[in-house]
Design an enzyme around this catalytic site. Structure first.
Site, mmCIF file in Angstrom:
data_model
loop_
_atom_site.group_PDB
_atom_site.id
_atom_site.type_symbol
_atom_site.label_atom_id
_atom_site.label_comp_id
_atom_site.label_asym_id
_atom_site.label_seq_id
_atom_site.Cartn_x
_atom_site.Cartn_y
_atom_site.Cartn_z
ATOM 1 N N LYS A 17 50.611 49.193 31.883
ATOM 2 C CA LYS A 17 49.660 48.296 30.574
ATOM 3 C C LYS A 17 49.520 49.420 29.650
ATOM 4 C CE LYS A 17 45.551 46.851 31.745
ATOM 5 N NZ LYS A 17 44.818 47.927 31.353
ATOM 6 N N CYS A 57 47.982 48.320 35.474
ATOM 7 C CA CYS A 57 47.265 48.879 35.330
ATOM 8 C C CYS A 57 48.602 50.233 34.586
ATOM 9 C CB CYS A 57 46.237 50.194 35.228
ATOM 10 S SG CYS A 57 44.805 48.707 35.191
HETATM 11 N N1 NAI Z 1 42.373 46.693 38.365
HETATM 12 C C1 NAI Z 1 42.136 48.177 38.366
HETATM 13 O O1 NAI Z 1 42.718 48.991 40.209
HETATM 14 C C2 NAI Z 1 41.531 48.895 37.665
HETATM 15 C C3 NAI Z 1 41.354 48.472 36.147
HETATM 16 N N2 NAI Z 1 41.081 48.674 35.202
HETATM 17 C C4 NAI Z 1 40.663 48.013 34.368
HETATM 18 O O2 NAI Z 1 38.969 47.365 34.847
HETATM 19 C C5 NAI Z 1 39.580 46.119 33.181
HETATM 20 C C6 NAI Z 1 39.440 45.252 34.407
HETATM 21 O O3 NAI Z 1 40.264 44.753 34.909
HETATM 22 P P1 NAI Z 1 40.425 43.863 35.896
HETATM 23 O O4 NAI Z 1 39.153 44.306 37.001
HETATM 24 O O5 NAI Z 1 40.952 44.555 37.147
HETATM 25 O O6 NAI Z 1 40.666 42.750 35.787
HETATM 26 P P2 NAI Z 1 39.926 41.046 36.581
HETATM 27 O O7 NAI Z 1 41.117 40.282 35.270
HETATM 28 O O8 NAI Z 1 40.054 40.900 37.755
HETATM 29 O O9 NAI Z 1 38.910 41.052 35.879
HETATM 30 C C7 NAI Z 1 38.190 40.500 34.793
HETATM 31 C C8 NAI Z 1 37.387 39.609 35.141
HETATM 32 O O10 NAI Z 1 36.883 39.115 33.544
HETATM 33 C C9 NAI Z 1 36.016 37.875 33.389
HETATM 34 N N3 NAI Z 1 36.126 37.910 31.782
HETATM 35 C C10 NAI Z 1 37.137 37.540 31.005
HETATM 36 N N4 NAI Z 1 36.304 37.954 29.518
HETATM 37 C C11 NAI Z 1 35.063 37.371 29.962
HETATM 38 C C12 NAI Z 1 33.766 37.304 28.994
HETATM 39 N N5 NAI Z 1 34.134 37.111 27.508
HETATM 40 N N6 NAI Z 1 33.090 37.344 29.743
HETATM 41 C C13 NAI Z 1 32.344 37.651 31.144
HETATM 42 N N7 NAI Z 1 33.734 37.962 31.873
HETATM 43 C C14 NAI Z 1 34.934 37.833 31.256
HETATM 44 C C15 NAI Z 1 37.433 37.202 33.604
HETATM 45 O O11 NAI Z 1 36.894 35.938 33.706
HETATM 46 C C16 NAI Z 1 37.615 37.588 34.845
HETATM 47 O O12 NAI Z 1 37.301 37.400 36.204
HETATM 48 C C17 NAI Z 1 41.411 46.749 33.368
HETATM 49 O O13 NAI Z 1 40.867 47.018 31.382
HETATM 50 C C18 NAI Z 1 41.275 47.186 33.621
HETATM 51 O O14 NAI Z 1 43.141 48.110 32.918
HETATM 52 C C19 NAI Z 1 40.260 50.006 35.718
HETATM 53 C C20 NAI Z 1 40.643 50.999 36.349
HETATM 54 C C21 NAI Z 1 41.216 50.241 37.740
HETATM 55 O O1 UGA Z 2 43.407 52.123 36.391
HETATM 56 C C1 UGA Z 2 43.971 51.678 37.104
HETATM 57 O O2 UGA Z 2 43.770 50.287 36.762
HETATM 58 C C2 UGA Z 2 44.350 52.199 38.210
HETATM 59 O O3 UGA Z 2 44.966 52.600 38.290
HETATM 60 C C3 UGA Z 2 45.314 53.076 39.314
HETATM 61 O O4 UGA Z 2 45.706 52.548 40.626
HETATM 62 P P1 UGA Z 2 46.329 51.258 41.360
HETATM 63 O O5 UGA Z 2 47.143 51.225 40.304
HETATM 64 O O6 UGA Z 2 45.509 50.793 41.691
HETATM 65 O O7 UGA Z 2 47.053 52.335 42.574
HETATM 66 P P2 UGA Z 2 47.745 53.559 42.749
HETATM 67 O O8 UGA Z 2 47.865 53.787 44.372
HETATM 68 O O9 UGA Z 2 47.683 54.534 41.595
HETATM 69 O O10 UGA Z 2 49.434 53.337 43.179
HETATM 70 C C4 UGA Z 2 50.412 52.490 41.759
HETATM 71 C C5 UGA Z 2 51.529 51.726 41.695
HETATM 72 O O11 UGA Z 2 52.756 53.227 41.861
HETATM 73 C C6 UGA Z 2 52.885 52.995 43.210
HETATM 74 N N1 UGA Z 2 53.384 55.170 44.026
HETATM 75 C C7 UGA Z 2 51.944 55.448 44.122
HETATM 76 C C8 UGA Z 2 52.375 57.178 44.476
HETATM 77 C C9 UGA Z 2 53.337 57.192 45.126
HETATM 78 O O12 UGA Z 2 53.103 58.021 45.685
HETATM 79 N N2 UGA Z 2 54.410 56.240 44.878
HETATM 80 C C10 UGA Z 2 54.606 55.332 44.247
HETATM 81 O O13 UGA Z 2 55.507 54.192 44.137
HETATM 82 C C11 UGA Z 2 52.234 52.268 44.298
HETATM 83 O O14 UGA Z 2 52.160 51.814 45.185
HETATM 84 C C12 UGA Z 2 51.838 51.484 43.561
HETATM 85 O O15 UGA Z 2 52.842 50.555 42.848
HETATM 86 C C13 UGA Z 2 45.319 54.629 39.148
HETATM 87 O O16 UGA Z 2 45.994 55.306 40.437
HETATM 88 C C14 UGA Z 2 43.620 54.687 39.422
HETATM 89 O O17 UGA Z 2 42.906 55.914 38.931
HETATM 90 C C15 UGA Z 2 43.342 54.033 37.844
HETATM 91 O O18 UGA Z 2 42.398 53.742 37.782
#
Ligand code: NAI
Ligand code: UGA
Length: 462
Positions: free
Chosen positions: A271, A268
């Protein structure tokens, strides 16, 4: 909709905290749903198995591929699908691809025969909810009404369960109309089952969508800021750990996210910043775009600076040398490798014809190879023989046996307590450690005989 890193844990926690609510998590991928229904979940996340078991056992957490039926029966639909950076067309390489969100909206419109609240949980460009609302309204069956809310997710991988059970805040954006505010209260009441009311922040739709991008941009900016200073520390003899501690003690700055590293990864940060950059450019705000773009550029610099340090320190050549890579996930306590700095470092070393032996407690060879292919376009097809240069190991001591260097790229706790004397004894000499996370006991390793490089610390290698 979407049983990934966000949809799975988020909905599992709602099911656990709200026994009276039936939560059905649907996905297009049968494999993914089968894994959620098995004893071996599709993602590694501390504490997640227990949470999933509560809901599955109670029967109010269901994983299914019956997308249309599940939507038709729902009152509230969360869209938690992936929104990756576009790879082609307008805004390629920067804009977020919201195709999956639109497809979800089309499906919801088609199959709904009763009013629904549709919640954007995916991270999306500001004003995407307008597009979702338009698709819903134009495709709606007669008499069916929708309200669209924005409810971005702030969990971090590795701490997802804790972040969801004790969130810093829940952000809910809605239209400021009566119907919009009413829908907002419905979803706020769900969260209020376990989140204190004062932590449930309600805003207009656009602030909520943009607020998510800005939160990630500001977090990543801290990492790039500290990493830029790590280079200056190495040049001047200052120590980044001491700088982070002294700056972090100022309550206006705070101690978190000041850990210098080989560079941030994850699906993320990059992106979402690129998405923000693209948004700024779209509105003609070129200076703002350039400002945020530098956070990504600085991260690229940090990754390549680390690889360069390895090659330069090892007498300007790693050709034919064995290098042990400790870790491959983008951070500890996750098996996620998306955009991991480890892949960039491995790529650079392989370009120099080193053999990279990778050990990560949670990452399989299959996942590693997928990441090389997806992010860097590296595979047997694009670079014949590539697979011979990446050797996956199941034990850190085997990864280091006969190696010329160890590069620590993920901060797994277990790397802190390895027997470094044993590692040293089995390695080629001089034996190097390049600590991209500053987690090893550098003075002790130097005493053992290692040449040690730590990010942002005085370089005392001989
Ligand atoms: N990975 C993270 O830690 C975080 C991600 N986000 C955001 O949340 C969103 C989801 O991220 P992730 O869960 O990491 O993605 P992911 O790639 O792990 O999961 C997405 C899932 O959605 C499914 N999918 C896609 N199109 C679909 C459809 N039309 N109907 C039903 N299922 C469908 C896919 O098959 C996949 O399993 C993204 O926008 C991301 O930026 C936000 C906060 C934290
Ligand atoms: O939108 C998202 O996907 C998420 O992105 C991050 O979460 P995440 O990417 O899972 O992990 P982080 O702990 O934020 O670390 C991100 C990257 O920064 C690095 N990092 C983090 C902290 C730091 O002090 N230094 C550093 O190099 C980590 O090693 C890692 O590679 C945010 O922390 C979440 O709040 C958010 O929901």
């Amino acid at each position: 909709m979407g049983a990934g890193y966000v949809g799975g844990p988020t909905m599992a926690v709602i099911a656990k905290m709200c026994p009276k609510i039936l939560v059905t998590v649907v996905d297009l991928s049968q494999k993914q749903i089968d894994a959620w229904n098995s004893d071996s979940l599709p993602i590694y996340e501390p504490g997640l198995e227990e949470v999933v078991k509560v809901g599955r056992g109670r029967g109010n957490l269901v994983f299914s591929t019956e997308i249309e039926k599940s939507i038709a029966e729902a009152d509230v639909v969360f869209i938690s699908v992936n929104t990756p950076t576009k790879t082609a067309g307008i805004g390629a390489g920067r804009a977020a691809n919201v195709k999956n969100c639109e497809l979800c909206a089309r499906t919801i419109a088609k199959v709904s025969t009763s009013d629904k609240i549709v919640v954007e949980k995916s991270t999306v460009p500001v004003r995407t909810s307008d597009a979702v609302r338009s698709v819903l309204e134009h495709g709606a069956n007669p008499g069916v009404k929708f309200q669209v809310l924005s409810n971005p997710e702030f969990l971090a991988e590795g701490t997802a369960v804790d972040d969801l059970e004790r969130p810093s805040r829940v952000l809910l954006g809605s239209l400021q109309s009566d119907a919009g505010l009413k829908a907002c209260q419905v979803v706020a009441n769900v969260y209020a089952n376990w989140v204190p009311r004062e932590k449930i922040l309600t805003t207009n739709l656009w602030s909520s969508e943009l607020g998510k991008l800005v939160a990630n941009a500001m977090l990543a900016q801290r990492v790039s800021s500290v990493n830029s200073i790590s280079a200056l520390c190495e040049a001047t003899g200052a120590n980044i750990a001491e700088i982070s501690r002294s700056c972090g003690t100022d309550p206006r700055i705070g101690p978190k996210f000041l850990q210098a590293s080989v560079g941030f990864g994850g699906s993320c940060f990059q992106k979402d910043i690129l998405n923000l950059v693209y948004l700024c450019e779209s509105y003609g705000l070129n200076e703002c775009a350039e400002y945020w773009n530098w956070v990504v550029k600085m991260n690229d610099y940090q990754k390549s600076r680390f690889s360069l340090k390895i090659v330069r320190s090892m007498f300007n050549t790693v050709t034919g040398k064995k290098i042990a890579l400790f870790g491959f996930a983008f951070k500890k306590d996750t098996g996620d490798t998306r955009e991991t700095a480890a892949a960039f470092v491995a790529r650079d070393l392989i370009e120099e014809q080193a053999k990279v032996h990778v050990y990560d407690p949670q990452v399989s060879r299959e996942v590693m190879m997928m990441e090389f292919n997806y992010t860097l376009g590296l595979s047997e097809a694009t670079k014949p023989g590539f697979g011979d240069y990446v050797i996956t190991e199941t034990d850190p001591y085997e990864a280091a046996d006969g190696a010329h260097a160890i590069a620590v790229v993920t901060e797994w706790d277990e790397f802190k307590t390895l027997d470094y004397q044993k590692l040293y004894d089995s390695m080629s000499k001089p034996a190097f450690i390049f600590d991209g996370r500053n987690i090893i006991d550098a003075p002790k390793c130097r005493e053992i005989g290692f040449q040690v490089y730590s990010i942002g610390k005085p370089v005392t290698m001989t």
